[in-house]
Design a protein around this motif. Structure first.
Motif, PDB file in Angstrom:
ATOM      1  N   VAL A 157      22.842  10.488  99.985  1.00  0.00           N
ATOM      2  CA  VAL A 157      23.028   9.465  98.959  1.00  0.00           C
ATOM      3  C   VAL A 157      21.860   8.494  99.024  1.00  0.00           C
ATOM      4  CG1 VAL A 157      24.481   7.610  98.069  1.00  0.00           C
ATOM      5  CG2 VAL A 157      25.543   9.612  99.131  1.00  0.00           C
ATOM      6  N   LEU A 158      21.170   8.334  97.911  1.00  0.00           N
ATOM      7  CA  LEU A 158      20.164   7.287  97.797  1.00  0.00           C
ATOM      8  C   LEU A 158      20.840   6.005  97.344  1.00  0.00           C
ATOM      9  CD1 LEU A 158      17.155   6.258  97.526  1.00  0.00           C
ATOM     10  CD2 LEU A 158      17.368   6.883  95.114  1.00  0.00           C
ATOM     11  N   VAL A 159      20.584   4.902  98.047  1.00  0.00           N
ATOM     12  CA  VAL A 159      21.086   3.599  97.616  1.00  0.00           C
ATOM     13  C   VAL A 159      19.920   2.631  97.570  1.00  0.00           C
ATOM     14  CG1 VAL A 159      23.490   3.833  98.339  1.00  0.00           C
ATOM     15  CG2 VAL A 159      21.782   3.096 100.012  1.00  0.00           C
ATOM     16  N   ASP A 160      19.819   1.864  96.490  1.00  0.00           N
ATOM     17  CA  ASP A 160      18.815   0.811  96.415  1.00  0.00           C
ATOM     18  C   ASP A 160      19.099  -0.229  97.490  1.00  0.00           C
ATOM     19  OD1 ASP A 160      17.395   1.923  94.359  1.00  0.00           O
ATOM     20  OD2 ASP A 160      18.078   0.525  92.818  1.00  0.00           O
ATOM     21  N   THR A 161      18.069  -0.963  97.879  1.00  0.00           N
ATOM     22  CA  THR A 161      18.253  -1.955  98.930  1.00  0.00           C
ATOM     23  C   THR A 161      19.058  -3.159  98.444  1.00  0.00           C
ATOM     24  OG1 THR A 161      16.089  -2.923  98.395  1.00  0.00           O
ATOM     25  CG2 THR A 161      16.171  -1.292 100.171  1.00  0.00           C
ATOM     26  N   ASP A 162      19.169  -3.341  97.132  1.00  0.00           N
ATOM     27  CA  ASP A 162      19.978  -4.451  96.619  1.00  0.00           C
ATOM     28  C   ASP A 162      21.404  -3.993  96.309  1.00  0.00           C
ATOM     29  OD1 ASP A 162      19.263  -2.877  94.467  1.00  0.00           O
ATOM     30  OD2 ASP A 162      18.731  -4.550  93.146  1.00  0.00           O
ATOM     31  N   THR A 163      21.979  -3.268  97.260  1.00  0.00           N
ATOM     32  CA  THR A 163      23.376  -2.838  97.150  1.00  0.00           C
ATOM     33  C   THR A 163      24.107  -3.214  98.430  1.00  0.00           C
ATOM     34  OG1 THR A 163      22.909  -0.621  98.034  1.00  0.00           O
ATOM     35  CG2 THR A 163      22.835  -0.882  95.630  1.00  0.00           C
ATOM     36  N   ARG A 205      25.692   6.732  77.629  1.00  0.00           N
ATOM     37  CA  ARG A 205      24.772   5.591  77.665  1.00  0.00           C
ATOM     38  C   ARG A 205      23.569   5.797  78.566  1.00  0.00           C
ATOM     39  NH1 ARG A 205      29.759   3.800  78.508  1.00  0.00           N
ATOM     40  NH2 ARG A 205      29.333   3.430  80.717  1.00  0.00           N
ATOM     41  N   GLY A 206      23.475   6.919  79.254  1.00  0.00           N
ATOM     42  CA  GLY A 206      22.441   7.073  80.259  1.00  0.00           C
ATOM     43  C   GLY A 206      22.924   6.579  81.615  1.00  0.00           C
ATOM     44  N   VAL A 207      22.120   6.769  82.654  1.00  0.00           N
ATOM     45  CA  VAL A 207      22.563   6.494  84.023  1.00  0.00           C
ATOM     46  C   VAL A 207      21.714   5.424  84.687  1.00  0.00           C
ATOM     47  CG1 VAL A 207      23.490   8.811  84.344  1.00  0.00           C
ATOM     48  CG2 VAL A 207      21.121   8.342  84.994  1.00  0.00           C
ATOM     49  N   ASN A 208      22.315   4.761  85.672  1.00  0.00           N
ATOM     50  CA  ASN A 208      21.601   3.852  86.553  1.00  0.00           C
ATOM     51  C   ASN A 208      21.232   4.622  87.814  1.00  0.00           C
ATOM     52  OD1 ASN A 208      21.641   1.918  89.023  1.00  0.00           O
ATOM     53  ND2 ASN A 208      21.312   0.562  87.287  1.00  0.00           N
ATOM     54  N   THR A 209      19.978   4.555  88.227  1.00  0.00           N
ATOM     55  CA  THR A 209      19.499   5.396  89.331  1.00  0.00           C
ATOM     56  C   THR A 209      19.521   4.687  90.680  1.00  0.00           C
ATOM     57  OG1 THR A 209      17.192   4.738  88.957  1.00  0.00           O
ATOM     58  CG2 THR A 209      18.013   6.644  87.735  1.00  0.00           C
ATOM     59  N   GLY A 210      20.179   3.530  90.759  1.00  0.00           N
ATOM     60  CA  GLY A 210      20.230   2.797  92.018  1.00  0.00           C
ATOM     61  C   GLY A 210      21.128   3.417  93.062  1.00  0.00           C
ATOM     62  N   VAL A 211      22.036   4.302  92.634  1.00  0.00           N
ATOM     63  CA  VAL A 211      22.911   5.041  93.547  1.00  0.00           C
ATOM     64  C   VAL A 211      22.925   6.489  93.075  1.00  0.00           C
ATOM     65  CG1 VAL A 211      25.242   5.297  94.486  1.00  0.00           C
ATOM     66  CG2 VAL A 211      24.359   3.012  93.967  1.00  0.00           C
ATOM     67  N   MET A 212      22.476   7.402  93.933  1.00  0.00           N
ATOM     68  CA  MET A 212      22.394   8.815  93.570  1.00  0.00           C
ATOM     69  C   MET A 212      23.001   9.674  94.668  1.00  0.00           C
ATOM     70  SD  MET A 212      18.486   8.895  92.043  1.00  0.00           S
ATOM     71  CE  MET A 212      18.513  10.676  91.807  1.00  0.00           C
ATOM     72  N   VAL A 213      24.080  10.368  94.351  1.00  0.00           N
ATOM     73  CA  VAL A 213      24.685  11.325  95.276  1.00  0.00           C
ATOM     74  C   VAL A 213      24.052  12.685  94.977  1.00  0.00           C
ATOM     75  CG1 VAL A 213      26.823  12.380  96.090  1.00  0.00           C
ATOM     76  CG2 VAL A 213      26.838  10.021  95.251  1.00  0.00           C
ATOM     77  N   MET A 214      23.371  13.262  95.960  1.00  0.00           N
ATOM     78  CA  MET A 214      22.541  14.437  95.679  1.00  0.00           C
ATOM     79  C   MET A 214      22.873  15.642  96.546  1.00  0.00           C
ATOM     80  SD  MET A 214      18.821  12.598  95.236  1.00  0.00           S
ATOM     81  CE  MET A 214      19.060  11.552  96.683  1.00  0.00           C
ATOM     82  N   ASN A 215      23.077  16.782  95.886  1.00  0.00           N
ATOM     83  CA  ASN A 215      23.038  18.068  96.563  1.00  0.00           C
ATOM     84  C   ASN A 215      21.571  18.492  96.528  1.00  0.00           C
ATOM     85  OD1 ASN A 215      22.955  20.891  97.086  1.00  0.00           O
ATOM     86  ND2 ASN A 215      25.111  21.076  96.544  1.00  0.00           N
ATOM     87  N   MET A 216      20.859  18.188  97.588  1.00  0.00           N
ATOM     88  CA  MET A 216      19.406  18.385  97.617  1.00  0.00           C
ATOM     89  C   MET A 216      19.030  19.861  97.502  1.00  0.00           C
ATOM     90  SD  MET A 216      18.267  15.172  98.296  1.00  0.00           S
ATOM     91  CE  MET A 216      17.134  14.674  99.577  1.00  0.00           C
ATOM     92  N   THR A 217      19.868  20.715  98.084  1.00  0.00           N
ATOM     93  CA  THR A 217      19.589  22.160  98.033  1.00  0.00           C
ATOM     94  C   THR A 217      19.579  22.643  96.595  1.00  0.00           C
ATOM     95  OG1 THR A 217      20.678  22.408 100.185  1.00  0.00           O
ATOM     96  CG2 THR A 217      20.326  24.405  98.901  1.00  0.00           C
ATOM     97  N   ARG A 218      20.560  22.219  95.808  1.00  0.00           N
ATOM     98  CA  ARG A 218      20.616  22.644  94.404  1.00  0.00           C
ATOM     99  C   ARG A 218      19.471  22.056  93.585  1.00  0.00           C
ATOM    100  NH1 ARG A 218      27.068  22.364  92.779  1.00  0.00           N
ATOM    101  NH2 ARG A 218      27.816  23.818  94.385  1.00  0.00           N
ATOM    102  N   LEU A 219      19.108  20.795  93.870  1.00  0.00           N
ATOM    103  CA  LEU A 219      17.999  20.185  93.139  1.00  0.00           C
ATOM    104  C   LEU A 219      16.692  20.918  93.422  1.00  0.00           C
ATOM    105  CD1 LEU A 219      18.860  16.400  93.565  1.00  0.00           C
ATOM    106  CD2 LEU A 219      18.991  17.744  91.456  1.00  0.00           C
ATOM    107  N   ARG A 220      16.479  21.325  94.670  1.00  0.00           N
ATOM    108  CA  ARG A 220      15.268  22.076  95.000  1.00  0.00           C
ATOM    109  C   ARG A 220      15.255  23.441  94.331  1.00  0.00           C
ATOM    110  NH1 ARG A 220      15.823  19.389 100.193  1.00  0.00           N
ATOM    111  NH2 ARG A 220      17.344  20.940 100.850  1.00  0.00           N
TER     112      ARG A 220
END
Length: 365
Positions: A157-163, A205-220
């Motif tokens: 999970v990517l989280v922005d530092t302002d969370t 409406r589109g997404v906010n990218t400050g929090v991203m839950v990622m299946n990195m294997t699938r993205l690659r």
């Protein structure tokens, strides 16, 4: 004993069939529609990513000091509320920055120190794409290349530092178990909206990218990889990007590959945009409380979003090891004490309930 040629063939065929069955159905991994292996639920370790860079120009200014305070609160809230050991990967371009972050838990009680493991990872940009470093804040665009940067990570999970967290962080990563066989990235819808923009984006409406839950294997495993996908989005729509170009690029990439998008509940990414019209744009927040608070546009420190700032400052001054009820009481006191700002968010009567309900549950109230 002499074994006939036909018997040997049958034996080899049987072994091959057994291996195929084990590969397809055996634990601890299983196949998905994309032909990728993913770990079973209990084997995904809580991995979180933050991106913090030093560009010299900002390192000696108030903005860098503010970011360090935000990282402190983010890590403190995670360590306080977790029931597990959390691994934080700090993607950075500076050993000095990482050393500053690594020193944050040094004053914590041992019980909480052991809950956060910090590891430095170097920022990476594709060759000949250094022009993308300057998009938004220093290194913010590094999120466009994380699956390839962190090639050894399967889920994170990517989280922005302002969370900051208001629920155990591992519950956020476990949203990945709700992905279907094609989904690879979970992001909450933005409250501001891309509907007026002439670029692809996940509806409505589109997404906010400050929090991203990622299946990195699938993205690659995307046809062009995640890096190739984001680079194409950048190259094809360069003239339409705004000051928040990194957000734009990820919206385009997901809008053009909508099958990989999972809509994360807005309770896991609640920012000022959810209340700036004077009403609550995230209905579930009133039912469950906010789980992750996002202080976009400096909401944790400016004089306009005083209720966001109240939660942040309560966490900043909270001493780990003290009863959680002390934090809860301080949040309420700070929210109720400052009525100076008359913004629409601050006039929203349900905001205090949304910011405290999850903590009250954790306190057993």
């Amino acid at each position: 004993m002499v074994v006939s040629r036909d018997a040997k063939k049958r034996l080899l065929l049987g072994i091959a069939l057994m291996l195929l069955i084990l590969f397809l159905f055996g634990e601890p991994v299983h196949k998905t529609k994309l032909g990728l292996r993913i770990y079973t639920e209990k084997e995904i370790l809580p991995v979180f990513i933050i991106i913090v860079c030093d560009d010299n120009k900002h390192s000696q200014t108030g903005s860098f000091s503010r970011q360090m305070n935000q990282v402190t609160v983010l890590l403190k809230s995670a360590a306080c509320l977790t029931n597990e050991t959390l691994r934080f990967l700090v993607v950075t371009n500076s050993d000095d920055v990482f050393e500053q972050i690594k020193s944050i838990p040094s004053a914590w009680p041992n019980k909480y120190k052991s809950r956060v493991e910090l590891e430095s990872r170097s920022v990476w940009y594709p060759p000949d794409r250094e022009d993308m470093r300057g998009l938004l804040r220093p290194c913010s665009s590094a999120r466009l290349f994380l699956p390839e940067t962190l090639w050894d990570i399967d889920a994170a999970v990517l989280v922005d530092t302002d969370t900051l967290f208001l629920r155990p962080p591992e519950e956020l990563l476990r949203e990945i178990y709700k992905f279907n066989a094609s989904q690879a990235a979970g992001l909450a819808q933005t409250s501001v909206g891309y509907h007026h923009r002439r670029i692809p984006f996940p509806k409505p409406r589109g997404v906010n990218t400050g929090v991203m839950v990622m299946n990195m294997t699938r993205l690659r495993a995307l046809p062009a990889g995640w890096t190739g996908t984001t680079l194409k989005a950048f190259d094809d729509h360069k003239g339409k990007l705004t000051a928040t170009a990194t957000n734009d690029i990820i919206n385009i990439a997901l809008g053009q590959n909508i099958e990989i998008y999972y809509e994360l509940d807005c309770i896991w990414n609640y920012g000022p945009g959810a209340c700036f019209k004077g009403s609550n744009a995230c209905p579930n927040a009133e039912l469950t409380g906010v789980y992750l608070l996002h202080g976009t546009s400096a909401a944790f420190v400016n004089s306009r979003n005083v209720k966001f700032r109240a939660v942040f400052e309560a966490w900043l001054h909270f001493q780990l090891g003290s009863p959680l009820t002390e934090l809860l009481d301080d949040v309420k006191r700070r929210i109720q004490a400052d009525t100076s700002a008359k913004t629409r968010c601050n006039r929203l009567s349900s905001l205090e309930l949304m910011f405290t309900k999850s903590l009250e549950k954790l306190c057993g109230k």
